[in-house]
Design a protein around this motif. Structure first.
Motif, PDB file in Angstrom:
ATOM      1  N   LEU A   1       0.835  -1.193   0.000  1.00 24.56           N
ATOM      2  CA  LEU A   1       0.000   0.000   0.000  1.00 24.56           C
ATOM      3  C   LEU A   1       0.877   1.253   0.000  1.00 24.56           C
ATOM      4  O   LEU A   1       1.817   1.374   0.781  1.00 24.56           O
ATOM      5  CB  LEU A   1      -0.877  -0.016   1.250  1.00 24.56           C
ATOM      6  N   ARG A   2       0.550   2.169  -0.891  1.00 23.94           N
ATOM      7  CA  ARG A   2       1.315   3.399  -0.968  1.00 23.94           C
ATOM      8  C   ARG A   2       0.325   4.547  -1.120  1.00 23.94           C
ATOM      9  O   ARG A   2      -0.412   4.626  -2.114  1.00 23.94           O
ATOM     10  CB  ARG A   2       2.265   3.336  -2.161  1.00 23.94           C
ATOM     11  N   LEU A   3       0.273   5.403  -0.139  1.00 20.84           N
ATOM     12  CA  LEU A   3      -0.669   6.507  -0.167  1.00 20.84           C
ATOM     13  C   LEU A   3       0.063   7.825  -0.246  1.00 20.84           C
ATOM     14  O   LEU A   3       1.259   7.892  -0.036  1.00 20.84           O
ATOM     15  CB  LEU A   3      -1.542   6.497   1.094  1.00 20.84           C
ATOM     16  N   ARG A   4      -0.705   8.846  -0.518  1.00 21.23           N
ATOM     17  CA  ARG A   4      -0.089  10.159  -0.554  1.00 21.23           C
ATOM     18  C   ARG A   4      -1.039  11.184   0.024  1.00 21.23           C
ATOM     19  O   ARG A   4      -2.264  11.052  -0.042  1.00 21.23           O
ATOM     20  CB  ARG A   4       0.337  10.551  -1.964  1.00 21.23           C
TER      21      ARG A   4
ATOM     22  N   TYR B   1      -6.417  10.564   7.869  1.00 18.46           N
ATOM     23  CA  TYR B   1      -6.963   9.331   7.301  1.00 18.46           C
ATOM     24  C   TYR B   1      -5.932   8.622   6.437  1.00 18.46           C
ATOM     25  O   TYR B   1      -5.822   7.397   6.456  1.00 18.46           O
ATOM     26  CB  TYR B   1      -8.234   9.632   6.487  1.00 18.46           C
ATOM     27  N   ASN B   2      -5.180   9.400   5.666  1.00 20.44           N
ATOM     28  CA  ASN B   2      -4.128   8.793   4.847  1.00 20.44           C
ATOM     29  C   ASN B   2      -3.085   8.145   5.749  1.00 20.44           C
ATOM     30  O   ASN B   2      -2.625   7.032   5.508  1.00 20.44           O
ATOM     31  CB  ASN B   2      -3.457   9.861   3.972  1.00 20.44           C
ATOM     32  N   TRP B   3      -2.738   8.873   6.786  1.00 24.69           N
ATOM     33  CA  TRP B   3      -1.718   8.386   7.723  1.00 24.69           C
ATOM     34  C   TRP B   3      -2.193   7.112   8.427  1.00 24.69           C
ATOM     35  O   TRP B   3      -1.467   6.132   8.533  1.00 24.69           O
ATOM     36  CB  TRP B   3      -1.424   9.504   8.739  1.00 24.69           C
ATOM     37  N   LEU B   4      -3.451   7.144   8.901  1.00 23.60           N
ATOM     38  CA  LEU B   4      -3.998   5.976   9.594  1.00 23.60           C
ATOM     39  C   LEU B   4      -4.052   4.770   8.662  1.00 23.60           C
ATOM     40  O   LEU B   4      -3.703   3.652   9.050  1.00 23.60           O
ATOM     41  CB  LEU B   4      -5.408   6.281  10.118  1.00 23.60           C
TER      42      LEU B   4
ATOM     43  N   LEU C   1       3.583   6.383   3.200  1.00 19.72           N
ATOM     44  CA  LEU C   1       2.874   7.638   2.977  1.00 19.72           C
ATOM     45  C   LEU C   1       3.830   8.650   2.352  1.00 19.72           C
ATOM     46  O   LEU C   1       4.919   8.889   2.870  1.00 19.72           O
ATOM     47  CB  LEU C   1       2.324   8.175   4.303  1.00 19.72           C
ATOM     48  N   VAL C   2       3.405   9.182   1.238  1.00 16.00           N
ATOM     49  CA  VAL C   2       4.220  10.177   0.541  1.00 16.00           C
ATOM     50  C   VAL C   2       3.568  11.544   0.707  1.00 16.00           C
ATOM     51  O   VAL C   2       2.350  11.668   0.598  1.00 16.00           O
ATOM     52  CB  VAL C   2       4.297   9.860  -0.971  1.00 16.00           C
ATOM     53  N   LEU C   3       4.385  12.533   0.994  1.00 14.63           N
ATOM     54  CA  LEU C   3       3.862  13.894   1.094  1.00 14.63           C
ATOM     55  C   LEU C   3       4.235  14.631  -0.190  1.00 14.63           C
ATOM     56  O   LEU C   3       5.417  14.710  -0.557  1.00 14.63           O
ATOM     57  CB  LEU C   3       4.465  14.612   2.304  1.00 14.63           C
TER      58      LEU C   3
ATOM     59  N   ALA D   1      -1.262  16.842 -13.911  1.00 14.01           N
ATOM     60  CA  ALA D   1      -0.116  16.611 -13.020  1.00 14.01           C
ATOM     61  C   ALA D   1      -0.423  15.529 -11.981  1.00 14.01           C
ATOM     62  O   ALA D   1       0.393  14.646 -11.725  1.00 14.01           O
ATOM     63  CB  ALA D   1       0.278  17.916 -12.333  1.00 14.01           C
ATOM     64  N   VAL D   2      -1.607  15.592 -11.409  1.00 13.20           N
ATOM     65  CA  VAL D   2      -1.982  14.628 -10.388  1.00 13.20           C
ATOM     66  C   VAL D   2      -1.970  13.204 -10.942  1.00 13.20           C
ATOM     67  O   VAL D   2      -1.413  12.286 -10.335  1.00 13.20           O
ATOM     68  CB  VAL D   2      -3.383  14.930  -9.831  1.00 13.20           C
ATOM     69  N   ALA D   3      -2.584  13.056 -12.111  1.00 15.54           N
ATOM     70  CA  ALA D   3      -2.671  11.723 -12.703  1.00 15.54           C
ATOM     71  C   ALA D   3      -1.276  11.177 -12.992  1.00 15.54           C
ATOM     72  O   ALA D   3      -0.958  10.029 -12.655  1.00 15.54           O
ATOM     73  CB  ALA D   3      -3.503  11.789 -13.978  1.00 15.54           C
ATOM     74  N   VAL D   4      -0.446  12.012 -13.605  1.00 12.58           N
ATOM     75  CA  VAL D   4       0.915  11.588 -13.926  1.00 12.58           C
ATOM     76  C   VAL D   4       1.694  11.248 -12.660  1.00 12.58           C
ATOM     77  O   VAL D   4       2.342  10.201 -12.567  1.00 12.58           O
ATOM     78  CB  VAL D   4       1.653  12.694 -14.717  1.00 12.58           C
ATOM     79  N   ASP D   5       1.611  12.125 -11.682  1.00 11.36           N
ATOM     80  CA  ASP D   5       2.369  11.909 -10.446  1.00 11.36           C
ATOM     81  C   ASP D   5       1.914  10.663  -9.695  1.00 11.36           C
ATOM     82  O   ASP D   5       2.724   9.873  -9.230  1.00 11.36           O
ATOM     83  CB  ASP D   5       2.247  13.131  -9.534  1.00 11.36           C
ATOM     84  N   ASP D   6       0.608  10.508  -9.536  1.00  9.37           N
ATOM     85  CA  ASP D   6       0.111   9.341  -8.814  1.00  9.37           C
ATOM     86  C   ASP D   6       0.620   8.069  -9.475  1.00  9.37           C
ATOM     87  O   ASP D   6       1.049   7.128  -8.803  1.00  9.37           O
ATOM     88  CB  ASP D   6      -1.424   9.344  -8.777  1.00  9.37           C
TER      89      ASP D   6
END
Length: 458
Positions: A5-8, A27-30, A39-41, A176-181
């Motif tokens: 799992l990798r969230l941001r 929520y992302n952190w939890l 978790l990526v910032l 940008a969001v789509a590419v980055d994610d």
RNA sequence: GCCGCUAUCGUCUAGGGGACUAGGACGCCGGAUUCUCAGUCCGGAAACCGGGGUUCGAAUCCCCGUAGCGGUACCA
């Protein structure tokens, strides 16, 4: 999915982090901590006009105060411009995107002609300064598989061929969001509801680029007391404001977690470890919640009372900008049961550090006839008490009550006002004990003096 | 306008066809704790948005309406 799992968490630095953003971060952190994921910032700073370094610092400061850590970043989205340019070139190359010189006005005119339900479709041009749009199909629909609501379908024809890059080549958010994610290997996107309608655009970009989309969970928005989406221009409580108001990070985490999420056994008070153990994004509710500070206050009081005295003293010291010395520790010990926020501690213990406050109302209320006599008797009774401790003080004062045949309050309230100036304080015996014999007798004496000179203030 | 989301006490929520005279928490009201305030304890008032279906049975499923919110930018 065997993927780790990798969230941001991807805030845009256009202001301080408000509680809605803080909840999204939480929520992302939890979710990440619950699964042992990462978790990526990422800072979404592609809007140069509104993004400032101070805002970025404020957001980091807020996250640190909330004790939400991240495993990677902060990554500047603007800093990924080369990667964006590459992706953009690919789309131009494949024909999935095209240059179009239409302005916003042109698009408006086009729509007036084609009907409100149709998304704008442009005309390719070779003009170098023209904006770049993504080609959106006229037929079919794009479906967002949302973790909270299941499949949500959007008709493609209701979307414009939207701009993904400005004429100067700088890219826009949905691109940008789509590419980055995708390129950052994000497996799960947990963000606010306000992005749900934008998700098809991102899905379209992802598809054009040949990327597998992440899973999405769109959280219901947090509303202000006016029922509207919480935003910075709202003057909505920022994380810093919560800190200044004297709330504990752990209490804020607990409260924020409960805004939109609950347990089936109705547990309300949860330390962070339990939050991590029990939280699941798919259990989050679907309806918007309103931030209610009253419950936060109550929760905060619970956390404050459960703090070990040393931690409590440290928190109070930090809040007051004082040293957590013995004197403060002794003061905290008698005030801990009574304060709901760190901000409420000082008024209770102030008398231990400064002369009594001047509160005419408090004085007028309790310094009635006979008060001087009682106080004088109390002073005599306290004089020989040794050790000067709560139990001994109470024992010494009891006979005074009997002798004058008055109810406890008749004696204790004047003493309270004499030593603190206020009609509110920690327990009277504890207060006297910590103040010490000398200062206590001195203050009671001063009050007797003031009463005898006839100063029965109104 | 168009597209979409949502709808249980004032607030956060539980509940996912019969266990619901709808449960808990905050807040509110009353009482107790013969020192204030706070805390704590006890008690109380307080909700399934409306209308149609489906079903033996609906807070729970479906449809319509209403309301709120979000999106609809060469913002994020």
């Amino acid at each position: 999915m065997t993927d780790k799992l990798r969230l941001r968490f991807a805030p845009s630095p256009t202001g301080a982090l408000h509680i809605g953003g803080a909840r999204t971060a939480l929520y992302n952190w939890l979710a990440a901590r619950h699964e042992g994921g990462e978790l990526v910032l990422r800072i979404e700073d592609t809007d140069h006009e509104r993004s400032t370094a101070e805002n970025v610092e404020q957001i980091l400061d807020a996250l640190r105060w909330l004790e939400l850590d991240w495993d990677e970043g902060p990554v500047s989205q603007a800093g990924r411009a080369p990667a964006h340019a590459l992706a953009l070139a690919r789309l131009l190359e494949s024909g999935a995107a095209y240059r179009d010189s239409a302005t916003a006005k042109d698009v408006e005119a086009w729509k007036a002609e084609h009907g409100a339900g149709s998304g704008y479709r442009g005309t390719p041009t070779e003009e170098p300064g023209a904006a770049i749009r993504l080609r959106v199909p006229d037929e079919g629909e794009t479906v967002v598989e949302d973790l909270l609501r299941g499949p949500v379908a959007f008709p493609n024809r209701s979307y414009d061929d939207f701009v993904i890059a400005r004429g100067d080549g700088s890219v826009l958010y949905n691109f940008a969001v789509a590419v980055d994610d995708a390129e950052m290997g994000i497996t799960e996107v947990v963000r606010g509801d306000d992005h749900l309608s934008n998700t098809p655009k991102q899905l379209l970009v992802l598809a054009a680029l040949g990327h597998e989309p992440p899973r999405y969970a769109h959280l219901p928005l947090l509303h202000g007391p006016d029922g509207k989406k919480l935003s910075k221009r709202h003057g909505a409580a920022s994380v810093q404001e919560l800190r200044d108001a004297g709330y504990l990070p752990a209490a804020v985490r607990n409260y924020l977690a409960l805004l939109g999420w609950g347990t089936d056994d109705d547990t309300t008070l949860m330390p962070t470890a339990e939050l991590v153990a029990r939280f699941r994004v798919e259990d989050v509710g679907r309806a918007a919640a309103i931030f209610d500070e009253k419950k936060l206050r109550w929760l905060n009081g619970r956390f404050m009372r459960e703090l070990p005295l040393d931690d409590y003293t440290a928190a109070v010291a930090r809040h007051l900008g004082r040293e957590p010395d013995e004197q403060l520790r002794a003061a905290c010990e008698i005030a801990q049961e009574k304060a709901q926020t760190l901000e409420e501690v000082w008024p209770l213990i102030r008398f231990l550090f400064e002369p009594p406050v001047d509160d005419p109302k408090a004085w007028a209320k309790v310094m009635k006839e006979g008060a001087g006599e009682l106080l004088a008797a109390a002073a005599s009774a306290l004089e020989p008490v040794d050790p000067f401790e709560p139990a001994a003080i109470e024992a010494a004062l009891a006979p005074v009550l009997d002798r004058f045949d008055v109810k406890a309050g008749k004696l204790y309230q004047p003493i309270r006002v004499a030593i603190t100036g206020s009609s509110v304080s920690p327990g009277i015996f504890e207060s006297l004990a910590v103040l010490g014999r000398e200062r206590s007798l001195q203050r009671i004496g001063a009050a007797v003096e003031r009463l005898s000179t006839g100063q029965l203030d109104v």
